[in-house]
Write a protein that holds these residues in place. Sequence first.
Motif, mmCIF file in Angstrom:
data_model
loop_
_atom_site.group_PDB
_atom_site.id
_atom_site.type_symbol
_atom_site.label_atom_id
_atom_site.label_comp_id
_atom_site.label_asym_id
_atom_site.label_seq_id
_atom_site.Cartn_x
_atom_site.Cartn_y
_atom_site.Cartn_z
ATOM 1 N N HIS A 173 -14.454 5.465 7.353
ATOM 2 C CA HIS A 173 -13.406 6.084 6.555
ATOM 3 C C HIS A 173 -12.050 5.967 7.244
ATOM 4 C CE1 HIS A 173 -10.956 9.412 4.925
ATOM 5 N NE2 HIS A 173 -11.603 9.176 3.797
ATOM 6 N N ALA A 174 -12.017 6.211 8.535
ATOM 7 C CA ALA A 174 -10.754 6.162 9.269
ATOM 8 C C ALA A 174 -10.153 4.763 9.232
ATOM 9 C CB ALA A 174 -10.959 6.614 10.710
ATOM 10 N N GLU A 175 -11.001 3.731 9.386
ATOM 11 C CA GLU A 175 -10.493 2.358 9.380
ATOM 12 C C GLU A 175 -9.967 1.975 8.002
ATOM 13 O OE1 GLU A 175 -11.914 -2.264 10.293
ATOM 14 O OE2 GLU A 175 -13.396 -0.614 10.325
ATOM 15 N N LEU A 176 -10.727 2.287 6.967
ATOM 16 C CA LEU A 176 -10.292 1.929 5.617
ATOM 17 C C LEU A 176 -9.002 2.645 5.243
ATOM 18 C CD1 LEU A 176 -10.734 0.471 2.961
ATOM 19 C CD2 LEU A 176 -12.259 2.334 2.246
ATOM 20 N N LEU A 177 -8.880 3.908 5.611
ATOM 21 C CA LEU A 177 -7.664 4.652 5.305
ATOM 22 C C LEU A 177 -6.459 4.044 6.028
ATOM 23 C CD1 LEU A 177 -6.204 7.060 4.030
ATOM 24 C CD2 LEU A 177 -6.909 8.431 6.012
ATOM 25 N N GLU A 178 -6.642 3.695 7.272
ATOM 26 C CA GLU A 178 -5.548 3.088 8.027
ATOM 27 C C GLU A 178 -5.116 1.762 7.407
ATOM 28 O OE1 GLU A 178 -4.505 1.620 12.612
ATOM 29 O OE2 GLU A 178 -6.513 2.352 12.096
ATOM 30 N N ARG A 179 -6.074 0.932 7.017
ATOM 31 C CA ARG A 179 -5.761 -0.360 6.412
ATOM 32 C C ARG A 179 -5.077 -0.190 5.063
ATOM 33 N NH1 ARG A 179 -8.392 -4.966 8.493
ATOM 34 N NH2 ARG A 179 -8.362 -5.871 6.392
ATOM 35 N N LEU A 180 -5.483 0.817 4.317
ATOM 36 C CA LEU A 180 -4.844 1.077 3.021
ATOM 37 C C LEU A 180 -3.380 1.461 3.215
ATOM 38 C CD1 LEU A 180 -4.918 1.575 -0.070
ATOM 39 C CD2 LEU A 180 -5.662 3.921 0.449
ATOM 40 N N LEU A 181 -3.112 2.356 4.143
ATOM 41 C CA LEU A 181 -1.735 2.792 4.382
ATOM 42 C C LEU A 181 -0.853 1.647 4.853
ATOM 43 C CD1 LEU A 181 -2.420 6.252 6.095
ATOM 44 C CD2 LEU A 181 -1.848 5.801 3.699
ATOM 45 N N GLU A 182 -1.437 0.708 5.569
ATOM 46 C CA GLU A 182 -0.683 -0.469 6.020
ATOM 47 C C GLU A 182 -0.448 -1.450 4.880
ATOM 48 O OE1 GLU A 182 -3.061 -2.030 9.123
ATOM 49 O OE2 GLU A 182 -2.368 -0.597 10.651
ATOM 50 N N ALA A 183 -1.391 -1.525 3.942
ATOM 51 C CA ALA A 183 -1.301 -2.505 2.855
ATOM 52 C C ALA A 183 -0.289 -2.116 1.780
ATOM 53 C CB ALA A 183 -2.679 -2.691 2.218
ATOM 54 N N VAL A 184 -0.073 -0.827 1.582
ATOM 55 C CA VAL A 184 0.791 -0.367 0.483
ATOM 56 C C VAL A 184 2.201 -0.949 0.578
ATOM 57 C CG1 VAL A 184 1.915 1.666 -0.523
ATOM 58 C CG2 VAL A 184 -0.531 1.723 0.022
ATOM 59 N N PRO A 185 2.901 -0.832 1.689
ATOM 60 C CA PRO A 185 4.272 -1.387 1.732
ATOM 61 C C PRO A 185 4.307 -2.908 1.658
ATOM 62 C CG PRO A 185 3.620 -0.551 3.897
ATOM 63 C CD PRO A 185 2.576 -0.112 2.938
ATOM 64 N N GLU A 186 3.192 -3.556 2.022
ATOM 65 C CA GLU A 186 3.146 -5.018 1.934
ATOM 66 C C GLU A 186 3.282 -5.489 0.487
ATOM 67 O OE1 GLU A 186 3.064 -7.205 4.398
ATOM 68 O OE2 GLU A 186 3.078 -5.601 5.894
ATOM 69 N N GLU A 187 2.969 -4.640 -0.466
ATOM 70 C CA GLU A 187 3.086 -4.976 -1.890
ATOM 71 C C GLU A 187 4.255 -4.248 -2.550
ATOM 72 O OE1 GLU A 187 1.460 -7.297 -3.377
ATOM 73 O OE2 GLU A 187 0.180 -7.712 -1.630
ATOM 74 N N ARG A 188 5.250 -3.875 -1.717
ATOM 75 C CA ARG A 188 6.485 -3.266 -2.187
ATOM 76 C C ARG A 188 6.256 -1.965 -2.962
ATOM 77 N NH1 ARG A 188 6.515 -8.296 -3.910
ATOM 78 N NH2 ARG A 188 6.844 -7.746 -6.108
ATOM 79 N N MET A 189 5.312 -1.188 -2.468
ATOM 80 C CA MET A 189 5.039 0.131 -3.012
ATOM 81 C C MET A 189 5.138 1.150 -1.881
ATOM 82 S SD MET A 189 4.504 -0.379 -6.286
ATOM 83 C CE MET A 189 3.617 1.021 -6.950
ATOM 84 N N GLY A 190 5.175 2.422 -2.221
ATOM 85 C CA GLY A 190 5.296 3.450 -1.198
ATOM 86 C C GLY A 190 4.200 4.509 -1.324
ATOM 87 N N VAL A 191 3.830 5.075 -0.162
ATOM 88 C CA VAL A 191 2.881 6.198 -0.143
ATOM 89 C C VAL A 191 3.681 7.464 -0.442
ATOM 90 C CG1 VAL A 191 1.297 7.571 1.256
ATOM 91 C CG2 VAL A 191 1.317 5.065 1.474
ATOM 92 N N VAL A 192 3.397 8.087 -1.566
ATOM 93 C CA VAL A 192 4.138 9.261 -2.018
ATOM 94 C C VAL A 192 3.450 10.553 -1.600
ATOM 95 C CG1 VAL A 192 5.093 10.432 -4.044
ATOM 96 C CG2 VAL A 192 5.005 7.919 -3.982
ATOM 97 N N THR A 193 2.128 10.586 -1.717
ATOM 98 C CA THR A 193 1.375 11.806 -1.381
ATOM 99 C C THR A 193 0.071 11.446 -0.676
ATOM 100 O OG1 THR A 193 0.223 11.809 -3.521
ATOM 101 C CG2 THR A 193 2.266 13.098 -3.365
ATOM 102 N N GLN A 194 -0.424 12.401 0.100
ATOM 103 C CA GLN A 194 -1.771 12.325 0.676
ATOM 104 C C GLN A 194 -2.371 13.722 0.615
ATOM 105 O OE1 GLN A 194 -2.852 10.035 4.208
ATOM 106 N NE2 GLN A 194 -0.695 9.419 4.426
ATOM 107 N N ALA A 195 -3.638 13.793 0.226
ATOM 108 C CA ALA A 195 -4.311 15.088 0.153
ATOM 109 C C ALA A 195 -5.799 14.894 0.398
ATOM 110 C CB ALA A 195 -4.081 15.739 -1.209
ATOM 111 N N GLY A 196 -6.399 15.889 1.066
ATOM 112 C CA GLY A 196 -7.838 15.844 1.320
ATOM 113 C C GLY A 196 -8.341 17.201 1.770
#
Length: 258
Positions: free
Chosen positions: A138-161
Amino acid sequence: MIGCTWLTPELAAGNGVCKIRPHDRNGRRNDIRRGLSGAGNGAPRVGVGGCRPHVGPHVGTTQGLRPTPITPAPAAAVVSHDGRHRAPWIATTPSREIEMLKTGSFLLLVTTLALGGAAAAEVQPRPGWQVVETDMSHAELLERLLEAVPEERMGVVTQAGPTAMARQRGIEIPENRVVGVFNNDFAVRILEQSTAAMIEAPIRFYVTENADGTATLSWKEPSFVFAPYSAEGGDALARMAEELDDRFSAIAERATSR
């Protein structure tokens, strides 16, 4: 002659069997020849230790003591907590203890659901969803997701868990994170077509931990999310939703590919 009779379980059950014992509960000897608890006048009365008198043809001396059949005296019915009629000598559970039992059962149920039920089902494919299983933690996938978002010109707006707060409360559940993704360009363009549609922003990725320690990436396709607003937003909103479909698919591909 007057004897001393204990109310035994057999008597309470209603079979009329009574056992005579030479000693009361506190170890004091019952003087059957003189009556109850040293009563000198021999008058039948309730003695100490729960002993009640009876007169019967088979009561003998302490050397030749035999059980005496008796019939319990009629008594008014008592309604217990469960609504059933019971004899007065049959104990019932006090209402306060019943409430405590109910509370304990409820807390046990809540704890069981928190510890087991919350982790019972993993995310499965369903209409309008994309579900990608991985061999990552889970930790690895979450980290990779957060890195991938700006690569596609999008932004992380919220995180919740819920996992961190649950852990502080002493509850262990599988890792779980919701990541809201959007950008201002799409927000402005969507508002030009439908004010109501913007309530769906940001679109969310869902990173969940599986029972085997691997993680799954899921999301609702933007075209599926914005479909209810098609009558208001028209073709322009549908085209933006398709653009977002491509962006989200590209982010997921970056995050889940080695």
